[in-house]
Design a protein around this motif. Structure first.
Motif, PDB file in Angstrom:
ATOM      1  N   LEU A   1     -60.744 -48.197 -68.882  1.00 21.57           N
ATOM      2  CA  LEU A   1     -60.877 -47.044 -69.463  1.00 21.57           C
ATOM      3  C   LEU A   1     -61.989 -46.274 -69.180  1.00 21.57           C
ATOM      4  O   LEU A   1     -62.806 -46.862 -69.709  1.00 21.57           O
ATOM      5  CB  LEU A   1     -60.174 -46.750 -70.849  1.00 21.57           C
ATOM      6  CG  LEU A   1     -58.572 -47.684 -70.926  1.00 21.57           C
ATOM      7  CD1 LEU A   1     -58.021 -47.112 -72.109  1.00 21.57           C
ATOM      8  CD2 LEU A   1     -57.489 -47.332 -69.936  1.00 21.57           C
ATOM      9  N   SER A   2     -62.015 -44.455 -68.497  1.00 17.91           N
ATOM     10  CA  SER A   2     -62.492 -43.719 -68.421  1.00 17.91           C
ATOM     11  C   SER A   2     -62.321 -42.551 -69.243  1.00 17.91           C
ATOM     12  O   SER A   2     -61.559 -42.421 -68.842  1.00 17.91           O
ATOM     13  CB  SER A   2     -63.123 -43.871 -66.889  1.00 17.91           C
ATOM     14  OG  SER A   2     -63.273 -45.251 -66.424  1.00 17.91           O
ATOM     15  N   CYS A   3     -63.332 -41.916 -69.336  1.00 14.05           N
ATOM     16  CA  CYS A   3     -62.946 -40.630 -69.661  1.00 14.05           C
ATOM     17  C   CYS A   3     -64.168 -39.652 -69.210  1.00 14.05           C
ATOM     18  O   CYS A   3     -65.634 -39.988 -70.016  1.00 14.05           O
ATOM     19  CB  CYS A   3     -63.299 -40.733 -71.061  1.00 14.05           C
ATOM     20  SG  CYS A   3     -62.577 -39.045 -72.458  1.00 14.05           S
ATOM     21  N   ALA A   4     -64.030 -38.909 -69.066  1.00 11.20           N
ATOM     22  CA  ALA A   4     -64.690 -37.940 -67.365  1.00 11.20           C
ATOM     23  C   ALA A   4     -64.852 -36.925 -68.961  1.00 11.20           C
ATOM     24  O   ALA A   4     -63.435 -36.165 -69.118  1.00 11.20           O
ATOM     25  CB  ALA A   4     -64.606 -37.536 -66.461  1.00 11.20           C
ATOM     26  N   ALA A   5     -66.116 -36.364 -69.466  1.00  9.03           N
ATOM     27  CA  ALA A   5     -66.428 -35.255 -70.005  1.00  9.03           C
ATOM     28  C   ALA A   5     -67.075 -33.636 -69.896  1.00  9.03           C
ATOM     29  O   ALA A   5     -67.650 -34.360 -68.733  1.00  9.03           O
ATOM     30  CB  ALA A   5     -67.023 -35.591 -71.465  1.00  9.03           C
ATOM     31  N   SER A   6     -66.658 -32.383 -69.954  1.00 12.22           N
ATOM     32  CA  SER A   6     -67.215 -31.660 -69.237  1.00 12.22           C
ATOM     33  C   SER A   6     -68.947 -31.038 -70.380  1.00 12.22           C
ATOM     34  O   SER A   6     -69.149 -31.678 -71.271  1.00 12.22           O
ATOM     35  CB  SER A   6     -66.237 -30.710 -69.817  1.00 12.22           C
ATOM     36  OG  SER A   6     -66.375 -30.186 -71.149  1.00 12.22           O
ATOM     37  N   GLY A   7     -69.472 -31.220 -69.297  1.00 11.97           N
ATOM     38  CA  GLY A   7     -71.037 -30.389 -69.862  1.00 11.97           C
ATOM     39  C   GLY A   7     -71.758 -31.281 -71.049  1.00 11.97           C
ATOM     40  O   GLY A   7     -72.112 -32.220 -70.630  1.00 11.97           O
ATOM     41  N   ARG A   8     -72.205 -30.550 -72.028  1.00  9.78           N
ATOM     42  CA  ARG A   8     -72.839 -31.198 -73.044  1.00  9.78           C
ATOM     43  C   ARG A   8     -72.644 -32.218 -74.522  1.00  9.78           C
ATOM     44  O   ARG A   8     -72.865 -32.334 -75.184  1.00  9.78           O
ATOM     45  CB  ARG A   8     -74.353 -30.521 -73.605  1.00  9.78           C
ATOM     46  CG  ARG A   8     -74.942 -30.208 -72.916  1.00  9.78           C
ATOM     47  CD  ARG A   8     -76.285 -28.582 -72.754  1.00  9.78           C
ATOM     48  NE  ARG A   8     -76.845 -29.312 -73.865  1.00  9.78           N
ATOM     49  CZ  ARG A   8     -77.617 -29.148 -74.679  1.00  9.78           C
ATOM     50  NH1 ARG A   8     -78.144 -27.559 -74.305  1.00  9.78           N
ATOM     51  NH2 ARG A   8     -78.402 -29.770 -74.934  1.00  9.78           N
ATOM     52  N   THR A   9     -71.340 -32.713 -73.720  1.00  9.85           N
ATOM     53  CA  THR A   9     -70.699 -32.693 -74.482  1.00  9.85           C
ATOM     54  C   THR A   9     -70.958 -34.145 -75.663  1.00  9.85           C
ATOM     55  O   THR A   9     -70.781 -34.312 -77.171  1.00  9.85           O
ATOM     56  CB  THR A   9     -69.119 -33.904 -74.158  1.00  9.85           C
ATOM     57  OG1 THR A   9     -68.750 -32.629 -73.466  1.00  9.85           O
ATOM     58  CG2 THR A   9     -67.982 -34.587 -75.147  1.00  9.85           C
ATOM     59  N   PHE A  10     -71.305 -35.608 -75.342  1.00  9.92           N
ATOM     60  CA  PHE A  10     -71.677 -36.195 -75.694  1.00  9.92           C
ATOM     61  C   PHE A  10     -73.742 -35.882 -76.367  1.00  9.92           C
ATOM     62  O   PHE A  10     -73.644 -37.198 -77.522  1.00  9.92           O
ATOM     63  CB  PHE A  10     -72.621 -37.597 -73.875  1.00  9.92           C
ATOM     64  CG  PHE A  10     -71.107 -37.878 -73.610  1.00  9.92           C
ATOM     65  CD1 PHE A  10     -71.065 -38.333 -72.658  1.00  9.92           C
ATOM     66  CD2 PHE A  10     -69.956 -38.014 -74.353  1.00  9.92           C
ATOM     67  CE1 PHE A  10     -70.516 -39.171 -72.151  1.00  9.92           C
ATOM     68  CE2 PHE A  10     -69.122 -38.233 -73.595  1.00  9.92           C
ATOM     69  CZ  PHE A  10     -69.178 -39.162 -72.404  1.00  9.92           C
ATOM     70  N   SER A  11     -74.107 -35.446 -76.248  1.00 11.59           N
ATOM     71  CA  SER A  11     -75.507 -34.569 -76.824  1.00 11.59           C
ATOM     72  C   SER A  11     -75.198 -33.771 -78.397  1.00 11.59           C
ATOM     73  O   SER A  11     -75.837 -33.826 -79.064  1.00 11.59           O
ATOM     74  CB  SER A  11     -75.943 -33.966 -76.019  1.00 11.59           C
ATOM     75  OG  SER A  11     -75.647 -32.951 -75.611  1.00 11.59           O
ATOM     76  N   THR A  12     -73.121 -33.877 -77.931  1.00 14.20           N
ATOM     77  CA  THR A  12     -72.774 -33.076 -79.407  1.00 14.20           C
ATOM     78  C   THR A  12     -72.060 -33.509 -80.062  1.00 14.20           C
ATOM     79  O   THR A  12     -72.277 -33.521 -81.581  1.00 14.20           O
ATOM     80  CB  THR A  12     -72.879 -30.709 -78.625  1.00 14.20           C
ATOM     81  OG1 THR A  12     -73.309 -31.421 -77.853  1.00 14.20           O
ATOM     82  CG2 THR A  12     -72.071 -30.504 -79.542  1.00 14.20           C
ATOM     83  N   TYR A  13     -71.673 -34.429 -79.244  1.00 12.40           N
ATOM     84  CA  TYR A  13     -70.271 -34.812 -80.698  1.00 12.40           C
ATOM     85  C   TYR A  13     -70.358 -36.750 -80.933  1.00 12.40           C
ATOM     86  O   TYR A  13     -70.638 -36.983 -79.237  1.00 12.40           O
ATOM     87  CB  TYR A  13     -68.875 -34.585 -79.995  1.00 12.40           C
ATOM     88  CG  TYR A  13     -68.766 -33.776 -79.646  1.00 12.40           C
ATOM     89  CD1 TYR A  13     -68.410 -33.011 -78.295  1.00 12.40           C
ATOM     90  CD2 TYR A  13     -68.575 -32.438 -80.556  1.00 12.40           C
ATOM     91  CE1 TYR A  13     -68.253 -31.156 -77.869  1.00 12.40           C
ATOM     92  CE2 TYR A  13     -68.647 -30.495 -81.033  1.00 12.40           C
ATOM     93  CZ  TYR A  13     -68.556 -30.615 -79.998  1.00 12.40           C
ATOM     94  OH  TYR A  13     -68.205 -29.432 -79.287  1.00 12.40           O
TER      95      TYR A  13
END
Length: 124
Positions: free
Chosen positions: A20-32
């Motif tokens: 499964l893949s989940c495409a995230a917007s913006g700086r999601t991974f650096s924030t959450y």
């Protein structure tokens, strides 16, 4: 605003694999911190796996430990869930989510941002 879009679900036989893949917007991974959850009809959404924001430490539900792997590609803003040796009981709608509240990483109440879900069906 955080946008999450899952993909990669489908119909497979028991013992097979899916990613499964989940495409995230913006700086999601650096924030959450990010998590995967799943839900079947008439049951509560349940925790599957999570990955912490900075350390990348992962946590898994006992039911998937050793079979599923959560990972993320920060450059691609994509979260993954590699699912191996799938079982009938893995059939569910799978959701990715971003955690923005203090508290347990496996608690749905600590996640405010959710994707629309992707169906995984495992047949015998």
């Amino acid at each position: 605003q955080v946008e999450l879009v899952e993909s990669g679900g489908g119909l497979v036989q028991a013992g097979e694999s899916l990613r499964l893949s989940c495409a995230a917007s913006g700086r999601t991974f650096s924030t959450y911190a990010m998590g995967w959850f799943r839900q079947v009809p008439e049951k509560e959404r349940e925790f599957v796996a999570a990955i912490r924001r900075m350390s990348g430490v992962t946590t898994y539900a006992d039911s998937v430990k050793g079979r599923f792997t959560i990972s993320k590609d920060n450059a691609m803003n994509t979260l993954y869930l590699q699912m191996n040796n799938l079982k009938l009981e893995d059939t569910a709608v799978y959701y990715c989510a971003a955690k923005n509240r203090i508290g347990s990483i496996n608690d749905t109440r600590n996640y405010d941002y959710w994707g629309q879900g992707t169906q995984v069906t495992v047949s015998s």
